[in-house]
Motif scaffolding. Sequence first.
Motif, PDB file in Angstrom:
ATOM      1  N   SER A 102      -9.298   6.972  -4.593  1.00 43.65           N
ATOM      2  CA  SER A 102      -8.313   6.057  -4.153  1.00 43.65           C
ATOM      3  C   SER A 102      -6.921   6.495  -4.712  1.00 43.65           C
ATOM      4  N   TRP A 103      -5.779   6.051  -4.045  1.00 39.49           N
ATOM      5  CA  TRP A 103      -4.567   6.030  -4.584  1.00 39.49           C
ATOM      6  C   TRP A 103      -4.524   5.378  -5.903  1.00 39.49           C
ATOM      7  N   GLU A 104      -5.103   4.387  -5.990  1.00 42.44           N
ATOM      8  CA  GLU A 104      -5.137   3.515  -7.114  1.00 42.44           C
ATOM      9  C   GLU A 104      -5.996   4.299  -8.386  1.00 42.44           C
ATOM     10  N   ASP A 105      -7.092   5.069  -8.025  1.00 48.47           N
ATOM     11  CA  ASP A 105      -7.942   5.666  -9.070  1.00 48.47           C
ATOM     12  C   ASP A 105      -7.565   7.059  -9.175  1.00 48.47           C
ATOM     13  N   THR A 144      -3.855  14.280  -7.723  1.00 52.78           N
ATOM     14  CA  THR A 144      -2.945  13.946  -6.644  1.00 52.78           C
ATOM     15  C   THR A 144      -2.163  15.129  -6.527  1.00 52.78           C
ATOM     16  N   SER A 192       0.797  -1.251   0.027  1.00 50.30           N
ATOM     17  CA  SER A 192       0.127  -0.055   0.067  1.00 50.30           C
ATOM     18  C   SER A 192       0.843   1.195   0.001  1.00 50.30           C
ATOM     19  N   LEU A 226       2.254   1.853  -3.621  1.00 53.95           N
ATOM     20  CA  LEU A 226       1.201   2.651  -4.265  1.00 53.95           C
ATOM     21  C   LEU A 226       1.137   4.061  -4.232  1.00 53.95           C
ATOM     22  N   ARG A 228       2.407   6.992  -6.724  1.00 54.76           N
ATOM     23  CA  ARG A 228       1.313   8.226  -7.421  1.00 54.76           C
ATOM     24  C   ARG A 228       2.040   9.536  -6.601  1.00 54.76           C
ATOM     25  N   ARG A 268      -5.997   9.459   3.692  1.00 57.23           N
ATOM     26  CA  ARG A 268      -5.753  10.147   2.366  1.00 57.23           C
ATOM     27  C   ARG A 268      -6.576  11.326   2.051  1.00 57.23           C
ATOM     28  N   GLN A 314       7.488   4.736 -16.052  1.00 59.94           N
ATOM     29  CA  GLN A 314       7.619   3.873 -14.903  1.00 59.94           C
ATOM     30  C   GLN A 314       8.634   3.294 -14.423  1.00 59.94           C
TER      31      GLN A 314
END
Length: 175
Positions: free
Chosen positions: A118-121, A127, A46, A49, A53, A109, A71
């Motif tokens: 979310s961090w993922e989305d 961000t 977690s 991620l 971000r 967050r 990446q």
Amino acid sequence: MKHLPPHLQRRSFLKLGIGAAVVLAVAGGAVALIKPGLVNGRLSPSARLLMARVGQAMLQGTLPADALEQQRAIDAVLQRTDDFTAGLPAHVQAELSQLFGLLATAAGRRGIVGLSPSWEDATVAETSAALQSMRASGTELRIQAYQGLHDIVFVPYFSGEESWKTIGYPGPRAV
């Protein structure tokens, strides 16, 4: 002189504020213990991620334009971050673990970073805006969290030779 109803008295407000602060501190500490941000001195999934971000947002304009190269650059930052955190004293690792653990939760967050998705989305723009809000915040906790994230992203990134070409730095001179 009229007296305020008991639920509107200053003392009640103070008790409510202190009670809320204690509940948030205990809840935040419990969450960080349940989901630590560092495991054996290295970023947990977690936290990886979260830092990926944050890195994408903070390093806009300095990362390679190619998505695959970008990446690779973020992966290199995460690897150097792991190497750095593994060498820190245990008490510093514990503090970082709590920060990463808390920021990886929805409550952290939203409450500290100010980021709803979310961090993922979250997009890079979302961000970045949330991080800039932290930086300019009037709340010391948010400012300190931003400064910590900033340093943990920038030092590993700019210490890597692959970033030097992107920013036009030829590298150290031979002596």
